[in-house]
Design an enzyme around this catalytic site. Structure first.
Site, PDB file in Angstrom:
ATOM      1  N   THR A  14      54.417  28.181  45.389  1.00 20.74           N
ATOM      2  CA  THR A  14      55.743  27.675  45.012  1.00 20.74           C
ATOM      3  C   THR A  14      56.169  28.107  43.619  1.00 20.74           C
ATOM      4  OG1 THR A  14      54.765  25.586  44.255  1.00 20.74           O
ATOM      5  CG2 THR A  14      55.586  25.657  46.519  1.00 20.74           C
ATOM      6  N   SER A  15      55.227  28.525  42.781  1.00 22.67           N
ATOM      7  CA  SER A  15      55.574  28.986  41.439  1.00 22.67           C
ATOM      8  C   SER A  15      54.450  29.851  40.895  1.00 22.67           C
ATOM      9  CB  SER A  15      55.823  27.800  40.493  1.00 22.67           C
ATOM     10  OG  SER A  15      54.634  27.071  40.267  1.00 22.67           O
ATOM     11  N   ARG A  17      52.741  31.508  37.016  1.00 22.23           N
ATOM     12  CA  ARG A  17      52.703  31.379  35.570  1.00 22.23           C
ATOM     13  C   ARG A  17      51.970  32.556  34.962  1.00 22.23           C
ATOM     14  NH1 ARG A  17      50.389  26.299  35.717  1.00 22.23           N
ATOM     15  NH2 ARG A  17      48.606  27.284  36.701  1.00 22.23           N
ATOM     16  N   ASP A 234      43.005  31.793  44.327  1.00 24.01           N
ATOM     17  CA  ASP A 234      43.239  30.757  43.326  1.00 24.01           C
ATOM     18  C   ASP A 234      42.250  29.604  43.449  1.00 24.01           C
ATOM     19  OD1 ASP A 234      44.382  29.775  45.678  1.00 24.01           O
ATOM     20  OD2 ASP A 234      46.414  29.649  44.865  1.00 24.01           O
ATOM     21  N   THR A 235      41.817  29.278  44.673  1.00 21.31           N
ATOM     22  CA  THR A 235      40.842  28.198  44.809  1.00 21.31           C
ATOM     23  C   THR A 235      39.488  28.602  44.244  1.00 21.31           C
ATOM     24  OG1 THR A 235      41.986  27.530  46.829  1.00 21.31           O
ATOM     25  CG2 THR A 235      39.869  26.508  46.399  1.00 21.31           C
ATOM     26  N   THR A 257      49.989  22.554  46.575  1.00 23.17           N
ATOM     27  CA  THR A 257      50.673  22.670  47.858  1.00 23.17           C
ATOM     28  C   THR A 257      49.718  22.343  48.998  1.00 23.17           C
ATOM     29  OG1 THR A 257      52.143  24.367  46.964  1.00 23.17           O
ATOM     30  CG2 THR A 257      51.948  24.236  49.359  1.00 23.17           C
TER      31      THR A 257
END
Length: 473
Positions: A14-15, A17, A234-235, A257
């Site tokens: 969703t985003s 960085r 990412d996990t 999410t």
């Protein structure tokens, strides 16, 4: 201990960085230099894609700003969500990558299982059934006969920045094409599914040097900076930063999410019981196994808030809504947070109401009541997954760590403690970016010559204030 400064590109569903990470003696801190939206866009045919052109522009701009603030950045690491990929042809990205929620995956599941039954797939790749796993997407991908290769999202970003072609192993483990026992591409499986093995890039491990950024052109960041492979799923990065003092007695929930609920193991568990429970064996940093189950997480709440805001035309104060939700009294109904009807974007409150009615349960009349039902349902799914992880791995758990954005949701953390009967330690919020930074720092030798995951986690414990939630009787 020595130290320095690195940059982390952290891309979520969703985003995204870009963060600066500073590491030193007694120092482990993050500075956000760019944040940008991300999400599915529909083409003229209604297919869902990622707006990767925009995403690439945001990443490059963010890295340029990071270098403006810290010209001495030692390296860049990239992590993202799993399973999605870009197709490379003629040295260029061919179109915008498909989004994992696109409906084409249904046909992919049928095509793959017609060739290889799921029980065999599980023995080979150790992955839970998720209809959007990469091998199902590749089964219906058109034009692969003329493609040069396929790159998962973080590998695609690294390629655009450096020209290096590689597949980082933790993320590659989510494709369904990696042998769960050897950690190598399963060439026989790919061939049986009609996937050319030469499309699969060489595998690298977290900590490997990938290349150096271009200095000019569309993808140039203005300086030559090494790019280092991190736990690019990412996990995998988030689990690096879970401040477990004893991984053998701890469960983790990386909550955003999605809620990734599981334990860290040294060897995969590919029993029939694990398959039937839909538990997955994904690669972790240092060859660890992330034995976990995907639970629909805060997506349910964020989609509901989005629907309410569209309905009212007003912005909802989420902390205030959750405070009201915590004050809701009486019996709280719960629904199956993993129900397939909740997987696509759309009017989430209406679909949740339909599930409650189907099961003969009351539908809340207020948004606060609805939010409470959502949070309790997510926590119930978390608790079920924690108990199943303990049983399947034959472990006795003593604590649950919640990291990521969900660690800020006090109602969710308390409900998870209540429903698991275990204390919950919440934090760090920025676990993914921290894990990204820590793997880079270790690659530079800043934690010493023989630093382990336990070394990195000890640094997290020393630098982050954790919130403790005790189960209530």
């Amino acid at each position: 201990m020595t130290g320095g400064v690195v940059a982390a590109v952290d891309l979520g569903a969703t985003s995204g960085r870009v963060m600066i990470g500073r590491v030193g003696d007694g120092v482990l801190e993050l500075e956000q230099v760019a944040r940008f939206p991300n999400g599915p866009v529909a083409d003229a045919d209604g297919s869902l894609h990622w707006d990767f052109s925009a995403l690439r522009g945001h990443i490059v701009a963010g890295l340029r700003e990071a270098l403006r603030r810290e010209p001495g950045i030692a390296s860049i690491g990239i992590d993202s969500w799993a399973v999605d990929y870009g197709v490379i042809e003629g040295g260029e990205l061919r179109g915008e990558p498909f989004h994992y929620r696109d409906e084409r995956t249904t046909a992919g599941v049928e095509a793959v299982h017609a060739q290889v039954p799921f029980d065999e797939l599980y023995r080979r790749n150790g992955l839970q059934f998720l209809p959007f796993n990469t091998l199902y997407q590749l089964a219906v991908e058109r034009g692969l006969d003329t493609a040069d290769g396929v790159l998962l999202i973080p590998d695609l970003v690294a390629w655009l920045l450096t020209g290096a072609v590689a597949a980082e192993r933790t993320n590659a483990s989510t494709t369904g094409l990696l042998d769960v026992s050897t950690g190598a591409w399963d060439a026989d499986l790919a061939q049986r599914l009609g996937i050319r093995t030469d499309l699969l890039p060489p595998l690298v491990d977290p900590g490997a040097a990938l290349g150096t950024t271009r200095t000019d052109g569309h993808d140039g960041v203005g300086a030559e900076v090494p790019v280092i492979a991190v736990g690019s799923h990412d996990t995998a990065s988030a689990v690096v930063a879970v401040p477990m003092s004893d991984a053998a007695t701890a469960a983790y929930i990386s909550c955003g999410t999605w809620g990734l609920v599981g334990v860290e193991l040294d060897e995969p568990v590919v029993t029939d019981a694990a398959r039937e429970a839909n538990f997955t064996n994904e690669g972790g940093v240092d060859g660890r196994i992330r034995f976990l189950h995907n639970v629909t997480g805060l997506w349910l709440l964020s989609e509901s808030v989005r629907a309410w805001e569209a309905e009212s035309g007003e912005t909802i104060d989420l902390p205030a809504l959750l405070a009201e939700a915590a004050a809701v009294e009486g019996d709280i109904a719960v629904f199956d947070a993993n129900d397939e009807s909740l997987s696509a974007p759309g009017d989430m409150p209406a679909r949740i109401a339909a599930l409650l009615r189907r099961d003969g349960k009351p539908v809340p009349e207020t948004r606060a009541g609805f939010a409470r039902v959502i949070v309790e349902s997510i926590a119930a799914a978390f608790a079920d997954a924690v108990a199943t992880a303990a049983s399947l791995s034959e472990r006795t758990l003593e604590v649950v760590h919640v990291v990521g954005g969900g660690s800020l949701n006090r109602l969710l953390c308390q409900s998870t403690a209540d429903r698991t009967g275990l204390p919950v330690l919440a934090g760090p919020v920025e676990a993914t970016a921290l894990g990204n930074v820590l793997v880079q720092a270790r690659a530079h030798g800043w934690f010493g010559e023989h630093a382990t995951l336990e070394t990195l986690r000890a640094a997290v414990r020393a630098s982050v204030d954790l919130q403790r939630f005790e189960p209530r009787s």
